[in-house]
Enzyme design. Sequence first.
Site, PDB file in Angstrom:
ATOM      1  CE  LYS A  13      -2.035  -1.236   3.855  1.00  0.00           C
ATOM      2  NZ  LYS A  13      -1.359  -2.521   4.094  1.00  0.00           N
ATOM      3  NE  ARG A  87      -4.770  -1.428   9.817  1.00  0.00           N
ATOM      4  CZ  ARG A  87      -3.707  -0.906   9.203  1.00  0.00           C
ATOM      5  NH1 ARG A  87      -3.782   0.231   8.575  1.00  0.00           N
ATOM      6  NH2 ARG A  87      -2.569  -1.545   9.243  1.00  0.00           N
ATOM      7  NE  ARG A 126       7.665  -2.145   6.309  1.00  0.00           N
ATOM      8  CZ  ARG A 126       6.355  -2.024   6.465  1.00  0.00           C
ATOM      9  NH1 ARG A 126       5.634  -1.448   5.529  1.00  0.00           N
ATOM     10  NH2 ARG A 126       5.765  -2.508   7.533  1.00  0.00           N
ATOM     11  NE  ARG A 159       5.995  -0.138  10.185  1.00  0.00           N
ATOM     12  CZ  ARG A 159       4.854  -0.152   9.492  1.00  0.00           C
ATOM     13  NH1 ARG A 159       4.756   0.569   8.395  1.00  0.00           N
ATOM     14  NH2 ARG A 159       3.836  -0.872   9.887  1.00  0.00           N
ATOM     15  NE  ARG A 170       1.859  -4.856  11.058  1.00  0.00           N
ATOM     16  CZ  ARG A 170       2.962  -4.568  10.360  1.00  0.00           C
ATOM     17  NH1 ARG A 170       4.150  -4.953  10.798  1.00  0.00           N
ATOM     18  NH2 ARG A 170       2.886  -3.908   9.234  1.00  0.00           N
TER      19      ARG A 170
HETATM   20  P1  AP5 Z   1       4.829  -1.587   1.906  1.00  0.00           P
HETATM   21  O1  AP5 Z   1       4.487  -0.808   0.699  1.00  0.00           O
HETATM   22  O2  AP5 Z   1       5.553  -0.864   3.009  1.00  0.00           O
HETATM   23  O3  AP5 Z   1       3.532  -2.356   2.463  1.00  0.00           O
HETATM   24  P2  AP5 Z   1       2.238  -1.826   3.185  1.00  0.00           P
HETATM   25  O4  AP5 Z   1       1.077  -2.519   2.572  1.00  0.00           O
HETATM   26  O5  AP5 Z   1       2.217  -0.314   3.196  1.00  0.00           O
HETATM   27  O6  AP5 Z   1       2.496  -2.419   4.631  1.00  0.00           O
HETATM   28  P3  AP5 Z   1       2.361  -1.765   6.067  1.00  0.00           P
HETATM   29  O7  AP5 Z   1       3.146  -2.608   7.022  1.00  0.00           O
HETATM   30  O8  AP5 Z   1       2.730  -0.308   6.078  1.00  0.00           O
HETATM   31  O9  AP5 Z   1       0.868  -1.911   6.315  1.00  0.00           O
HETATM   32  P4  AP5 Z   1       0.171  -2.039   7.611  1.00  0.00           P
HETATM   33  O10 AP5 Z   1      -1.184  -1.836   7.107  1.00  0.00           O
HETATM   34  O11 AP5 Z   1       0.379  -3.264   8.404  1.00  0.00           O
HETATM   35  O12 AP5 Z   1       0.864  -0.901   8.541  1.00  0.00           O
HETATM   36  P5  AP5 Z   1       0.417   0.589   8.935  1.00  0.00           P
HETATM   37  O13 AP5 Z   1       1.627   1.415   8.968  1.00  0.00           O
HETATM   38  O14 AP5 Z   1      -0.743   1.027   8.109  1.00  0.00           O
HETATM   39  O15 AP5 Z   1       5.689  -2.865   1.439  1.00  0.00           O
HETATM   40  C1  AP5 Z   1       6.190  -3.781   2.398  1.00  0.00           C
HETATM   41  C2  AP5 Z   1       7.568  -4.323   1.918  1.00  0.00           C
HETATM   42  O16 AP5 Z   1       7.384  -5.115   0.753  1.00  0.00           O
HETATM   43  C3  AP5 Z   1       8.561  -3.206   1.544  1.00  0.00           C
HETATM   44  O17 AP5 Z   1       9.837  -3.595   1.930  1.00  0.00           O
HETATM   45  C4  AP5 Z   1       8.443  -3.114   0.008  1.00  0.00           C
HETATM   46  O18 AP5 Z   1       9.649  -2.693  -0.564  1.00  0.00           O
HETATM   47  C5  AP5 Z   1       8.100  -4.552  -0.368  1.00  0.00           C
HETATM   48  N1  AP5 Z   1       7.195  -4.626  -1.529  1.00  0.00           N
HETATM   49  C6  AP5 Z   1       6.155  -3.787  -1.795  1.00  0.00           C
HETATM   50  N2  AP5 Z   1       5.519  -4.184  -2.924  1.00  0.00           N
HETATM   51  C7  AP5 Z   1       6.182  -5.304  -3.355  1.00  0.00           C
HETATM   52  C8  AP5 Z   1       6.000  -6.182  -4.473  1.00  0.00           C
HETATM   53  N3  AP5 Z   1       5.017  -5.981  -5.375  1.00  0.00           N
HETATM   54  N4  AP5 Z   1       6.836  -7.242  -4.605  1.00  0.00           N
HETATM   55  C9  AP5 Z   1       7.825  -7.443  -3.689  1.00  0.00           C
HETATM   56  N5  AP5 Z   1       8.061  -6.648  -2.631  1.00  0.00           N
HETATM   57  C10 AP5 Z   1       7.237  -5.584  -2.457  1.00  0.00           C
HETATM   58  O19 AP5 Z   1      -0.154   0.356  10.405  1.00  0.00           O
HETATM   59  C11 AP5 Z   1       0.700   0.075  11.494  1.00  0.00           C
HETATM   60  C12 AP5 Z   1      -0.136  -0.020  12.774  1.00  0.00           C
HETATM   61  O20 AP5 Z   1      -0.791   1.244  13.052  1.00  0.00           O
HETATM   62  C13 AP5 Z   1      -1.283  -1.049  12.733  1.00  0.00           C
HETATM   63  O21 AP5 Z   1      -0.842  -2.356  13.066  1.00  0.00           O
HETATM   64  C14 AP5 Z   1      -2.257  -0.466  13.774  1.00  0.00           C
HETATM   65  O22 AP5 Z   1      -1.850  -0.752  15.092  1.00  0.00           O
HETATM   66  C15 AP5 Z   1      -2.107   1.043  13.560  1.00  0.00           C
HETATM   67  N6  AP5 Z   1      -3.095   1.573  12.586  1.00  0.00           N
HETATM   68  C16 AP5 Z   1      -2.822   2.147  11.371  1.00  0.00           C
HETATM   69  N7  AP5 Z   1      -3.955   2.503  10.758  1.00  0.00           N
HETATM   70  C17 AP5 Z   1      -4.980   2.159  11.573  1.00  0.00           C
HETATM   71  C18 AP5 Z   1      -6.393   2.248  11.471  1.00  0.00           C
HETATM   72  N8  AP5 Z   1      -7.000   2.760  10.389  1.00  0.00           N
HETATM   73  N9  AP5 Z   1      -7.134   1.775  12.511  1.00  0.00           N
HETATM   74  C19 AP5 Z   1      -6.551   1.247  13.616  1.00  0.00           C
HETATM   75  N10 AP5 Z   1      -5.209   1.131  13.769  1.00  0.00           N
HETATM   76  C20 AP5 Z   1      -4.425   1.576  12.763  1.00  0.00           C
END
Ligand code: AP5
Length: 215
Positions: A13, A87, A126, A159, A170
């Site tokens: 994402k 989410r 990552r 992270r 997660r």
């Molecule tokens: P990346 O693009 O970073 O993946 P992502 O989908 O953004 O993953 P996140 O870990 O950021 O998502 P998340 O939803 O768990 O975390 P968030 O920060 O939102 O890619 C990942 C890796 O793969 C990278 O190294 C990249 O280079 C590689 N990659 C990407 N695409 C690829 C491909 N096509 N092929 C191969 N490799 C690839 O949330 C963190 C925490 O915050 C949550 O756990 C929760 O506690 C809280 N939180 C956030 N939002 C909310 C909400 N709305 N409600 C409640 N709690 C929330």
Amino acid sequence: MRLILLGAPGAGKGTQCKRIVEKCGLLHLSSGDILRQQRSDGTELGKKAQDYMDSGRLVPDELIVKMMAVAIAAAPEGGFVLDGFPRTVNQAVELDKSLDSAGLKIDAVLNLIIDDNDVASRMTGRRSCPECGAVYHVANLKPEVEGKCDKCKADLVQRPDDTLEVVQKRLGTYHEQTEPVVGYYKDSGCVYNIDAGQCPDMVTEIIFDKLDSID
Ligand code: AP5
């Protein structure tokens, strides 16, 4: 244009949002990034969110909905791309209510689909730039110089919630609470399923094709 990117942790994402923003000039609103900023600023919200984030659970809806309403209200007229929000179905309902009251709507929900088996290696490999937020991977998206950001040359970091144990938690949280959000939007006819198991450039190409078709 107003977009939502849905998908499991590691679906890409953040990676794809950065490319969409460059192409379409939208504002990138990542709930995870905003929460991490709140934590590093030491705000009340950041302190409240800490334990939830570190253990792979969702931060309570009432905190997130308020936080994102403020961010969305400040977005320019050109639009935004939401990353990591909504989410839960409840968050989606609240988002709809606040958009409705402003006479706005979501144009597309891009649902990035990835196999659970690919999540762990993507997450544990990552590396992110603490300065500009650029995202890399030790095998799939390497920086030009190992451990350094291509753009600002800062040391890349891992992270704290990208350990295998927290990633598994997660992923469970995603299946239980976030997958139903796709069903919530299905009737609106604006959900596009994207095979996110391919290389990042291929995924970008598919997304750009979809966006061009709804422009
Ligand atoms: P990346 O693009 O970073 O993946 P992502 O989908 O953004 O993953 P996140 O870990 O950021 O998502 P998340 O939803 O768990 O975390 P968030 O920060 O939102 O890619 C990942 C890796 O793969 C990278 O190294 C990249 O280079 C590689 N990659 C990407 N695409 C690829 C491909 N096509 N092929 C191969 N490799 C690839 O949330 C963190 C925490 O915050 C949550 O756990 C929760 O506690 C809280 N939180 C956030 N939002 C909310 C909400 N709305 N409600 C409640 N709690 C929330």
